[in-house]
Scaffold this motif. Structure first.
Motif, short mmCIF file in Angstrom:
data_model
loop_
_atom_site.label_atom_id
_atom_site.label_comp_id
_atom_site.label_asym_id
_atom_site.label_seq_id
_atom_site.Cartn_x
_atom_site.Cartn_y
_atom_site.Cartn_z
N ASN A 102 0.82 -0.93 0.38
CA ASN A 102 0.13 -0.07 -0.13
C ASN A 102 0.69 0.94 -0.17
O ASN A 102 0.47 2.61 -0.48
N ALA A 103 2.12 1.24 0.48
CA ALA A 103 3.03 2.50 0.83
C ALA A 103 3.65 3.09 -0.40
O ALA A 103 3.51 3.94 -0.90
N LYS A 104 3.65 1.86 -1.57
CA LYS A 104 3.77 2.56 -2.94
C LYS A 104 2.96 2.98 -3.58
O LYS A 104 2.93 4.15 -5.26
N ASP A 105 1.29 2.60 -3.74
CA ASP A 105 0.17 3.64 -3.95
C ASP A 105 0.18 4.80 -3.53
O ASP A 105 0.14 5.78 -4.18
N VAL A 106 0.55 4.80 -2.10
CA VAL A 106 0.09 6.25 -1.45
C VAL A 106 1.64 7.02 -2.13
O VAL A 106 0.96 7.98 -2.37
N GLU A 107 2.46 6.47 -1.71
CA GLU A 107 3.69 7.19 -2.81
C GLU A 107 3.44 7.76 -3.82
O GLU A 107 3.84 9.07 -4.67
N ARG A 108 2.72 7.17 -4.65
CA ARG A 108 3.01 7.17 -5.79
C ARG A 108 1.61 8.21 -6.07
O ARG A 108 1.45 9.04 -7.20
N ALA A 109 0.48 8.20 -5.12
CA ALA A 109 -0.39 8.52 -5.52
C ALA A 109 0.30 10.46 -5.37
O ALA A 109 -0.26 11.50 -5.52
N ARG A 110 0.51 10.62 -4.04
CA ARG A 110 1.65 11.70 -3.72
C ARG A 110 1.64 12.15 -3.98
O ARG A 110 2.39 13.36 -5.04
N GLU A 111 2.88 11.90 -5.99
CA GLU A 111 3.68 12.25 -6.37
C GLU A 111 2.38 12.43 -7.76
O GLU A 111 3.01 13.78 -8.33
N GLN A 112 1.41 12.35 -7.70
CA GLN A 112 0.58 12.55 -8.71
C GLN A 112 -0.47 13.80 -8.40
O GLN A 112 -1.03 14.33 -9.19
N GLY A 113 -0.26 13.96 -7.33
CA GLY A 113 -0.36 15.33 -6.77
C GLY A 113 -2.05 15.17 -6.18
O GLY A 113 -2.76 16.43 -6.23
N THR A 114 -2.35 14.17 -5.45
CA THR A 114 -3.28 13.77 -5.46
C THR A 114 -3.50 13.89 -3.54
O THR A 114 -3.02 13.99 -3.48
#
Length: 428
Positions: free
Chosen positions: A49-61
């Motif tokens: 899940n941490a990978k998903d959260v990190e990717r979401a932050r990088e995308q400006g979610t």
């Protein structure tokens, strides 16, 4: 359709046929095995899940969306406990809904049976992956899961754990499948899999739901967006109304049963609004108000779109109304038919509001946050239906079944003259 999709769809179809006749006990054992496996592998789930959260932050979610996405050990344990609660619920399959003996002697029964293969298309929240699988398995259905690409790593890990847990049970592991791919095309494959998938249930925002309803060739149970309202009546206990409003909006703003609009009767607006605006400000809520609300400091002037909005954030629209009927008219125009609440000490006002508001759930002197399968005693829900066919409101186990008619005779034959009993019945 791609070979990858056909592989998982056929596997689910075969698993559904094996799963449908199973009695309650093996299904419950399988669910408890899944719960134990999830709890035991919480660290691996959080890592994925941490990978998903990190990717979401990088995308400006937005943080509200990240909150829906995020898992920690405590949330994983809560997901596992929700599966155990589903295991403890009564099995709807085989329940006799109606039964009688017809005048001609035929014995007639209507039984609950599984739907078959259920496709779930959903956004963001990886807990839906497990909730949906648990409810489908308990109700005798196989499930094809298509979560959003934002939760792909989390969902992949959760499905892997569930499938491995099922391998040691009587429930076929193929009953839980993740639709392969992260592109729009994989969603379309699921929506067009008529004959392989019996029903689709979309969970997410308005654009997702509308897309599935409009483009799918598979029958759809429509879950709706949550533009929920709290109406503070002229005869409300204002302290109670304040607590209900704040709880409805701020307790968890990123979910569909959070309030997105509050309406205040003009007779109590002068007293109620300053207190409400102050409390909402303390909770970090931005108020988008009509002309009468926007006259107060700190309020953003509302546009027409604000009253249609499902914010899923610390924002709320607000308006002053001159009567209960005006409040109902506002809800009818802007509401989504999910949950609407009245706060009042008047039994007459409460009864009239309940009668006039055509929503899946109507609350009287209670927070909108209670429209939830767990709070209603259903266990985890598959979604909240705002349509009027088959299912409405929180969809628990019974809503994931269809029915089958069984009739039993003694050599009954239908003729133009009426029913006759065959002389050959019983081997004579």
């Amino acid at each position: 359709m791609s070979e990858e999709f056909l592989k998982v769809a056929h596997a689910a179809r075969e698993a559904a046929a094996e799963l449908a006749p199973l009695p309650r006990a093996p299904k419950d054992r399988a669910l408890r095995a899944i719960a134990d496996a999830l709890a035991a592998q919480a660290a691996q789930i959080v890592e994925a899940n941490a990978k998903d959260v990190e990717r979401a932050r990088e995308q400006g979610t937005s943080e509200a969306m990240i909150d829906r996405l995020r898992l920690d050990v405590k949330r994983v344990e809560a997901i596992a406990e929700a599966v155990r609660q589903v295991a403890d619920l009564p099995d709807p399959v085989g329940e006799v809904l109606r039964g009688s003996t017809l005048p001609n002697g035929l014995e007639l029964r209507q039984l609950r049976v599984p739907l078959g293969v259920i496709g779930i298309i959903y956004e963001g929240r990886p807990n839906v992956t497990v909730d949906a699988a648990a409810l489908c398995l308990k109700s005798g259905n196989a499930v094809l899961l298509r979560g959003s690409s934002s939760a792909y790593d989390s969902n992949t890990e959760l499905v892997r754990i569930m499938q491995e847990a099922l391998e040691g049970t009587e429930v076929p592991s193929g009953a839980v499948q993740l639709v392969p791919g992260q592109t729009r095309e994989s969603v379309k494959e699921l929506m067009r899999a008529r004959g392989l998938v019996d029903v689709l249930i979309p969970r997410g925002g308005a654009s997702l739901i509308n897309s599935v309803v409009e483009e799918s060739t598979v029958p759809v149970i429509e879950t709706g967006v949550g533009n929920c309202h709290v109406y503070v009546d002229a005869e409300a206990d204002l302290d109670l109304a304040l607590d209900i409003l704040v709880n409805s909006k701020a307790q968890r703003p990123s979910v569909c049963n959070a309030a997105e609009t509050f309406l205040v009767h003009a007779g109590v607006a002068a007293e109620f609004l300053p207190k409400a605006l102050a409390r909402l400000a303390e909770e970090g809520v931005t108020v988008h108000g009509d002309e009468r609300v926007a006259a107060h400091p700190g309020v953003v002037a509302a546009t027409e779109d604000d009253f249609y909005a499902e914010y899923l954030s610390l924002d709320i629209a607000a308006a002053v109304v001159d009567s209960l009927e005006d409040a109902v008219a506002h809800i009818r125009k802007y509401g989504s038919g999910h949950t609407d609440a009245i706060v009042t000490r008047s039994q007459r006002a409460a009864r009239r509001f309940v009668a006039l508001v055509d929503s899946a759930a109507v609350a009287v002197n209670a927070s909108t946050r209670f429209t939830d399968g767990g709070e209603f005693g259903f266990g985890a829900e598959i979604g909240i239906s705002t349509q009027k066919l088959h299912a409405r409101g929180p969809m628990g186990l019974p809503e994931l079944t269809s029915t089958k008619w069984i009739y039993t005779g003694e050599g009954h034959l239908r003729t133009s003259e009426g029913t006759v009993i065959s002389a050959c019945q019983g081997g004579n």
